[in-house]
Design an enzyme around this catalytic site. Structure first.
Site, PDB file in Angstrom:
ATOM      1  CD  GLU A  59      -3.561  -5.981   2.881  1.00 13.44           C
ATOM      2  OE1 GLU A  59      -4.444  -5.227   3.346  1.00 13.44           O
ATOM      3  OE2 GLU A  59      -2.339  -5.786   3.043  1.00 13.44           O
ATOM      4  CD  GLU A 113      -3.222  -1.063   1.947  1.00 10.19           C
ATOM      5  OE1 GLU A 113      -3.281  -0.192   2.825  1.00 10.19           O
ATOM      6  OE2 GLU A 113      -4.144  -1.878   1.727  1.00 10.19           O
TER       7      GLU A 113
END
Ligand code: AHR
Length: 512
Positions: free
Chosen positions: A316, A193
């Protein structure tokens, strides 16, 4: 009289729906469309009670252990053949310095887990412990390296420590710490991220960083790396576009995408167990939205990689709710309901049906965090409804996809509707055909007529996962409220199959 006529019309409609049978056809399997086992991957983060308490427990805990690794949890995961485990984060990855987690445990430094609850990280679970866990699980490791607060040298050193078979200071340190042979870790995340907790970067800046870091992630003899770029946040198509444009295909095995099903807002996500049909419907609708994301990100990837060499890695995913009442909000811990099972089943059907591009996925997180497979409470352990979905779906691992054609009836709520039924199917190496079907409608039984073309089969066997209420869970006091049972509500006539899907259910059928 009018009332009677209305009643008659209503009854007629209901009977028609009950009697209606949905036709499903499949294309023949081909060796071009293989459902990678890594779609069934998982994610273990230093977050809350995932590592500490979930896998790695105190000596005093009265459960079977190897070193401090909890064997009841490991045995349960082995039964569903988990192929891949991502570690150490998540956001934690970009503040993790691998050299903190090697060497004698009583000499390892204590740090603060500043992403997750400001708790003490004693580093007793590090590289050797994680890779021992993967060995016991018989799964591949997928390590996310630190770009946000690390250096290229630090990442390069970790890879040498892990993968170099010759003699060097780092490889010899590994030997001194108890591991003679390199582990040959293959899947390597370059940051996590990076648009957010991994450094708040722009895609332009990140893609330059990726190329720099990746250049120093070396392929040691017999240990080629498959490097995965930190990808987009859900709908951020520009991130994918810029990374695909700037990073050459040869340097990146895959690019990730993260997508969580959040029913409410990020501030007030909604309860894991206390919800009515409006939230049930919204959660499923948002879960199905992942197919739009896959289609749109894939279309961008197709422009730069028409041969589909670069994998879309959904590393994810899952439902993210408010933590259980009483749980420390900073550490995340949620229960897992029948709704979660339907979310897992539908998402996995979508991944299977997009296996040309989606080659890896990792549910967040495996034990005691978000959409977990297992919950633990001291010596006790509960298998969640999501665990059983992965048990059903393990048959698809490395099988040939049967592309599906289905026009599903709608599940309507208020003014909105979603497809009530979703399916995926595959043929394994022994010739067996497996169908996994989800019925999201909470009240209607729906009949399905799968037609398998020229594929021949003689007998069928099936299991079902269902429950009376979508809020039902397996708890420590009632651990087996939801569990799979043999399913018999199907008819075989010649090679014609009719499956009567109960409301809110997941069914796996094997034809052989
Ligand atoms: O899964 C929890 C967190 O969600 C992960 O650490 C992070 O990558 C994402 O934002």
């Amino acid at each position: 009289m009018r009332k009677l006529i209305q009643l008659f019309i209503a009854l007629f409609i209901v009977c028609r729906i009950e009697a209606q049978s949905v036709k499903v056809t499949f294309d023949a399997p081909s060796s071009d469309l293989i459902i990678s086992r890594n779609i069934y991957g998982h994610f273990a983060e230093h977050l809350g009670r995932c590592i500490y308490d979930g896998f790695w427990v105190n000596d005093s805990l009265n459960v079977a252990k190897k070193d401090r690794l909890r064997l009841d949890v490991i045995d349960a995961l082995k039964k569903i053949k988990i192929p891949l485990l991502r570690w150490p984060g998540g956001c934690f990855a970009d503040e993790y310095h691998w050299s903190d987690g090697i060497g004698p445990r009583n000499q390892r430094p204590a740090r603060v887990n500043s992403n997750w609850g400001m708790v003490k990280e004693d580093n007793s679970f590090g590289t050797h412990e994680f890779l021992e866990l993967c060995t016991l699980l018989n799964c591949e490791p997928y390590i996310a390296g630190n770009v946000g607060s690390g250096t290229t040298q630090e990442m390069a050193n970790w890879i040498e420590y892990l993968n170099y078979d010759g003699s060097s200071t780092l490889a010899d340190l590994r030997r001194k710490n108890g591991r003679e042979k390199p582990w040959k870790v293959s899947y390597w995340g370059v940051g996590n991220e990076s648009w957010g907790c991994g450094g708040e970067m722009t895609p332009e800046y990140y893609s330059t960083q990726f190329k720099q870091y990746a250049s120093f992630c070396k392929n040691y003899p017999g240990a080629p790396l498959r490097k995965i770029a930190s990808g987009s946040n859900g709908e951020d198509y520009n991130w994918t576009e810029v990374c695909m444009k700037n990073i050459p295909n040869w340097q990146m095995w895959g690019i990730s995408m993260h997508y969580y099903t959040v029913t409410g807002t990020w501030q007030k996500k909604g309860s894991a167990t206390q919800f009515a049909e409006d939230e049930y419907f919204t959660a499923l609708k948002k879960c199905l939205h992942i197919e739009d994301l896959i289609n749109k990100h894939s279309a961008i990837m197709d422009k730069y990689d028409p041969q589909k060499k670069v994998a879309l890695v959904v590393d994810e995913w899952g439902i993210w709710t408010d933590p259980e009442p009483g749980a420390n909000a900073g550490i995340l811990y949620q229960q897992n309901s029948m709704r979660d099972a339907l979310i897992a089943a539908s998402t996995l059907n979508i991944f299977n049906n997009h296996c040309d591009r989606v080659k890896m996925a990792n549910l967040a997180q495996i034990v005691n965090v978000l959409q977990s497979l297992i919950l633990t409470n001291k010596e006790k352990m509960v298998l969640t409804p999501t665990y059983y979905v992965f048990d059903f779906y393990k048959v698809h691992q490395d099988s040939k996809l049967l592309p599906v054609h289905l026009s599903s009836p709608e599940y309507k709520f208020g003014n909105e509707s979603i497809a009530a039924i979703n399916i995926s199917a595959s043929q394994d190496s022994t010739g067996n055909i497996h169908l996994t079907i989800a019925n999201l409608d909470p009240t209607k039984k729906i009949s399905i007529n799968p037609s398998l073309g020229n594929l021949k089969w003689k007998k069928a066997e099936a299991r079902v996962l269902s429950s009376a209420k979508f809020t039902d869970v397996n708890s420590f006091t009632e651990p087996e409220k939801i569990k799979p049972v043999t399913f018999n509500d199907y008819k075989v006539s010649g090679d014609q199959l009719t499956v009567n899907m109960p409301p809110m259910s997941v069914v796996v059928i094997t034809l052989n």
